[in-house]
Design a protein around this motif. Structure first.
Motif, PDB file in Angstrom:
ATOM      1  N   UNK A  17       0.823  -1.212   0.000  1.00 21.46           N
ATOM      2  CA  UNK A  17       0.000   0.000   0.000  1.00 21.46           C
ATOM      3  C   UNK A  17       0.861   1.268   0.000  1.00 21.46           C
ATOM      4  N   UNK A  18       2.201   1.098   0.011  1.00 20.04           N
ATOM      5  CA  UNK A  18       3.125   2.243   0.048  1.00 20.04           C
ATOM      6  C   UNK A  18       2.877   3.147   1.260  1.00 20.04           C
ATOM      7  N   UNK A  19       2.662   2.515   2.388  1.00 18.78           N
ATOM      8  CA  UNK A  19       2.467   3.247   3.648  1.00 18.78           C
ATOM      9  C   UNK A  19       3.734   3.103   4.477  1.00 18.78           C
ATOM     10  N   UNK A  20       4.222   4.215   4.993  1.00 12.41           N
ATOM     11  CA  UNK A  20       5.442   4.152   5.812  1.00 12.41           C
ATOM     12  C   UNK A  20       5.104   3.618   7.201  1.00 12.41           C
ATOM     13  N   UNK A  21       6.120   3.161   7.910  1.00 13.57           N
ATOM     14  CA  UNK A  21       5.949   2.654   9.270  1.00 13.57           C
ATOM     15  C   UNK A  21       5.383   3.750  10.169  1.00 13.57           C
ATOM     16  N   UNK A  22       5.864   4.986   9.964  1.00 13.79           N
ATOM     17  CA  UNK A  22       5.401   6.124  10.768  1.00 13.79           C
ATOM     18  C   UNK A  22       3.927   6.391  10.508  1.00 13.79           C
ATOM     19  N   UNK A  23       3.523   6.330   9.240  1.00 15.07           N
ATOM     20  CA  UNK A  23       2.110   6.584   8.889  1.00 15.07           C
ATOM     21  C   UNK A  23       1.202   5.498   9.477  1.00 15.07           C
ATOM     22  N   UNK A  25       1.797   3.686  12.155  1.00 16.14           N
ATOM     23  CA  UNK A  25       1.804   3.734  13.622  1.00 16.14           C
ATOM     24  C   UNK A  25       1.032   4.927  14.173  1.00 16.14           C
ATOM     25  N   UNK A  26       0.897   6.007  13.377  1.00 19.94           N
ATOM     26  CA  UNK A  26       0.320   7.255  13.866  1.00 19.94           C
ATOM     27  C   UNK A  26      -1.073   7.041  14.501  1.00 19.94           C
ATOM     28  N   UNK A  27      -1.188   7.441  15.748  1.00 24.50           N
ATOM     29  CA  UNK A  27      -2.473   7.348  16.450  1.00 24.50           C
ATOM     30  C   UNK A  27      -2.818   5.955  16.956  1.00 24.50           C
ATOM     31  N   UNK A  32       8.305   2.585  17.445  1.00 22.98           N
ATOM     32  CA  UNK A  32       9.090   1.459  17.957  1.00 22.98           C
ATOM     33  C   UNK A  32       8.245   0.225  18.171  1.00 22.98           C
ATOM     34  N   UNK A  33       7.049   0.411  18.728  1.00 23.99           N
ATOM     35  CA  UNK A  33       6.177  -0.746  18.960  1.00 23.99           C
ATOM     36  C   UNK A  33       5.703  -1.337  17.635  1.00 23.99           C
ATOM     37  N   UNK A  34       5.373  -0.454  16.678  1.00 30.42           N
ATOM     38  CA  UNK A  34       4.913  -0.968  15.388  1.00 30.42           C
ATOM     39  C   UNK A  34       6.009  -1.778  14.709  1.00 30.42           C
ATOM     40  N   UNK A  35       7.255  -1.318  14.858  1.00 29.96           N
ATOM     41  CA  UNK A  35       8.378  -2.066  14.298  1.00 29.96           C
ATOM     42  C   UNK A  35       8.491  -3.439  14.957  1.00 29.96           C
ATOM     43  N   UNK A  36       8.315  -3.467  16.286  1.00 28.44           N
ATOM     44  CA  UNK A  36       8.369  -4.746  17.015  1.00 28.44           C
ATOM     45  C   UNK A  36       7.235  -5.676  16.604  1.00 28.44           C
ATOM     46  N   UNK A  37       6.051  -5.083  16.345  1.00 29.18           N
ATOM     47  CA  UNK A  37       4.906  -5.891  15.904  1.00 29.18           C
ATOM     48  C   UNK A  37       5.234  -6.553  14.565  1.00 29.18           C
ATOM     49  N   UNK A  38       5.770  -5.763  13.647  1.00 21.59           N
ATOM     50  CA  UNK A  38       6.091  -6.316  12.325  1.00 21.59           C
ATOM     51  C   UNK A  38       7.195  -7.363  12.394  1.00 21.59           C
ATOM     52  N   UNK A  39       8.074  -7.231  13.382  1.00 21.61           N
ATOM     53  CA  UNK A  39       9.168  -8.205  13.532  1.00 21.61           C
ATOM     54  C   UNK A  39       8.789  -9.387  14.428  1.00 21.61           C
ATOM     55  N   UNK A  40       7.530  -9.415  14.852  1.00 20.11           N
ATOM     56  CA  UNK A  40       7.056 -10.532  15.681  1.00 20.11           C
ATOM     57  C   UNK A  40       7.630 -10.545  17.072  1.00 20.11           C
ATOM     58  N   UNK A  44       0.298  -8.124  19.745  1.00 23.41           N
ATOM     59  CA  UNK A  44      -0.560  -7.015  19.349  1.00 23.41           C
ATOM     60  C   UNK A  44      -1.898  -7.086  20.074  1.00 23.41           C
ATOM     61  N   UNK A  45      -2.397  -5.946  20.507  1.00 24.78           N
ATOM     62  CA  UNK A  45      -3.708  -5.902  21.158  1.00 24.78           C
ATOM     63  C   UNK A  45      -4.796  -5.982  20.095  1.00 24.78           C
ATOM     64  N   UNK A  46      -5.959  -6.462  20.508  1.00 25.43           N
ATOM     65  CA  UNK A  46      -7.061  -6.642  19.559  1.00 25.43           C
ATOM     66  C   UNK A  46      -7.469  -5.317  18.923  1.00 25.43           C
ATOM     67  N   UNK A  47      -7.565  -4.265  19.756  1.00 22.02           N
ATOM     68  CA  UNK A  47      -7.988  -2.970  19.214  1.00 22.02           C
ATOM     69  C   UNK A  47      -6.928  -2.390  18.269  1.00 22.02           C
ATOM     70  N   UNK A  48      -5.648  -2.682  18.558  1.00 22.56           N
ATOM     71  CA  UNK A  48      -4.577  -2.218  17.670  1.00 22.56           C
ATOM     72  C   UNK A  48      -4.668  -2.921  16.318  1.00 22.56           C
ATOM     73  N   UNK A  49      -4.947  -4.229  16.335  1.00 25.48           N
ATOM     74  CA  UNK A  49      -5.080  -4.983  15.092  1.00 25.48           C
ATOM     75  C   UNK A  49      -6.238  -4.439  14.254  1.00 25.48           C
ATOM     76  N   UNK A  50      -7.340  -4.116  14.904  1.00 26.63           N
ATOM     77  CA  UNK A  50      -8.503  -3.583  14.176  1.00 26.63           C
ATOM     78  C   UNK A  50      -8.168  -2.245  13.521  1.00 26.63           C
ATOM     79  N   UNK A  51      -7.434  -1.377  14.257  1.00 34.53           N
ATOM     80  CA  UNK A  51      -7.060  -0.074  13.712  1.00 34.53           C
ATOM     81  C   UNK A  51      -6.071  -0.221  12.551  1.00 34.53           C
ATOM     82  N   UNK A  52      -5.142  -1.160  12.676  1.00 29.29           N
ATOM     83  CA  UNK A  52      -4.173  -1.408  11.601  1.00 29.29           C
ATOM     84  C   UNK A  52      -4.900  -1.874  10.333  1.00 29.29           C
TER      85      UNK A  52
END
Length: 444
Positions: A17-23, A25-27, A32-40, A44-52
């Motif tokens: 989707x050409x979305x940056x890690x910063x974009x 993670x925003x909100x 740092x946490x988003x990077x850790x999520x992508x690296x396993x 991840x929390x359920x609400x975070x997964x829904x927002x992603x």
């Protein structure tokens, strides 16, 4: 949920989707946490997964395997039933709780759920005074290799419950060892406070007031126990250290507070403390008047609703007061107390209590209206309640009393002598100790 695969799927979809890690993670969370999520590396929390998923414009099923979603939903259903089980145990609806336990057991292979179920099976056995079965299940739980925070939490609770059982059978050292093991692995602040509190109780039971106070000082008193429980325990420690005057005044004050706060267990135990002080230190209590009989009468009138669950500690109180009234030759009061006690026979701690009450009833008859035939019947009833294969000081006394009543020196007196000789420990029956007065342990 496989967090490594999930993280990989998120990264892949983000780059598509050409979305940056910063974009991304925003909100939602930090970069740092988003990077850790992508690296396993981070769950991840359920609400975070829904927002992603919303930001990536994809359904959850595109990032998570359907079978994983199904398993996750089943886990949630089981957790709802776990909450139900816990509530039913709290309400003492053990059969309903066991039915739910069997239902969940037959429907899961999840190690975490099995861990929780094992603990609650143990708790039911403990509440039903089936300590052997409780320990069997608890040690099964202690021997598993934990794989997540929930399992560690329940293993911590298991160590705690084992410690409580060991305490009640008199193994204080092992109880403290298990509490320390629980503290070593605890990952929950509230449970840790419970463990410190329970450790303080064990030290107090042994008369180690200094160690008990040190342990109390490790606690965050806002996190554990009511302030009244802490005050009550501190008062008992002052009593251990010899501050009787201060202890009496504080207990009288706390007793009123317990009544207002409807803490029935501590209210009864405060009466036990006052009875203990009156019996052991009459000079310190002579200016105070304690209407124990009025308290007992109110308890029996209200126990079905207000005092439910306090029957066993009430038996302890009644036994001690019966001893005291017999010693003071207040025989009419003793007779009344015996009636109260026999009405609570289903709550006696052991068969020896039966022996003792029949013995006291025989001694009361001897003092007030001697009737050899009835006395012999009562003494024989007492002996029948005893363990025939065990030598005890109480059986020795009973045989001695039979010999005295029947004047048969060659038989009962000989048996009395043998029982006294084989007794491992001579002790008075139902001596009140600090153990009888301590607040309840924490195990939820």
């Amino acid at each position: 949920m496989n967090i490594i695969q999930l993280g990989s799927n998120i990264r892949k979809k983000r780059k598509e989707k050409n979305i940056t890690l910063k974009e991304l993670a925003h909100g939602i969370c930090s970069i740092g946490k988003m990077s850790n999520i992508e690296n396993g590396l981070t769950k991840i929390k359920e609400e975070e997964l829904e927002q992603i998923c919303l930001r990536l414009g994809v359904p959850v099923s595109e990032l998570v395997d359907d079978s994983e979603i199904l398993e996750e939903n089943r886990y949630k259903e089981h957790q709802l039933k776990i909450t139900e089980i816990e509530n039913y145990i709290f309400l003492e609806f053990y059969e309903i709780a066991n039915e739910l336990i069997r239902e969940v057991e037959n429907d899961t292979e999840n190690s975490t759920v099995k861990c929780q179920i094992t603990y609650f099976k143990s708790l039911i056995h403990y509440k039903k005074k089936e300590n052997h079965n409780a320990l069997f299940n608890l040690y099964k739980l202690l021997n598993i290799k934990t794989s997540n925070k929930v399992e560690i939490t329940y293993q911590t609770k298991a160590y705690n419950l084992v410690a409580i059982i060991l305490y009640y059978i008199g193994d204080f050292k092992s109880a403290l060892d298990h509490l320390n093991k629980a503290l070593d692995i605890s990952n929950d602040k509230l449970i840790a406070q419970n463990l410190y509190y329970n450790s303080a109780l064990v030290y107090a039971a042994q008369g180690y007031s200094y160690k008990s106070r040190l342990t109390i000082n490790k606690m965050d008193k806002k996190q554990i126990a009511s302030s009244y429980e802490i005050q009550f325990l501190s008062t008992l420690l002052a009593m251990i250290d010899g501050d009787l005057k201060g202890a009496i005044e504080k207990i009288i004050s706390l007793r009123s507070s317990f009544l207002v706060e409807r803490d029935k267990d501590l209210f009864i135990k405060s009466n036990i403390v006052l009875l203990y002080l009156q019996e052991k230190h009459p000079n310190e209590t002579k200016k105070y008047t304690f209407d124990f009989l009025n308290f007992i009468e109110n308890w029996f009138q209200l126990r079905v609703n207000d005092y439910k669950g306090t029957e066993e500690i009430m038996v302890t109180f009644l036994l001690a007061l019966t001893n005291l009234t017999m010693e003071k030759q207040e025989f009419s009061t003793t007779s009344l107390l015996l009636e109260y006690l026999f009405s609570l026979k289903e709550y006696f701690h052991n068969k020896q209590t039966y022996c003792y009450l029949y013995y006291i009833k025989a001694k009361l008859m001897e003092a007030t209206s001697p009737n050899k035939e009835e006395q012999i019947k009562l003494l024989k009833k007492a002996i029948n309640e005893a363990d025939l294969n065990t030598h005890t000081w109480l059986k020795g006394i009973l045989y001695y009393e039979l010999g005295k009543v029947q004047e048969l020196e060659d038989t009962y007196f000989k048996l009395a002598s043998e029982n006294f000789y084989h007794s491992l420990l001579y002790k008075e029956f139902n001596v009140l100790t600090i153990r009888n007065m301590l607040p309840k342990f924490k195990y939820y």
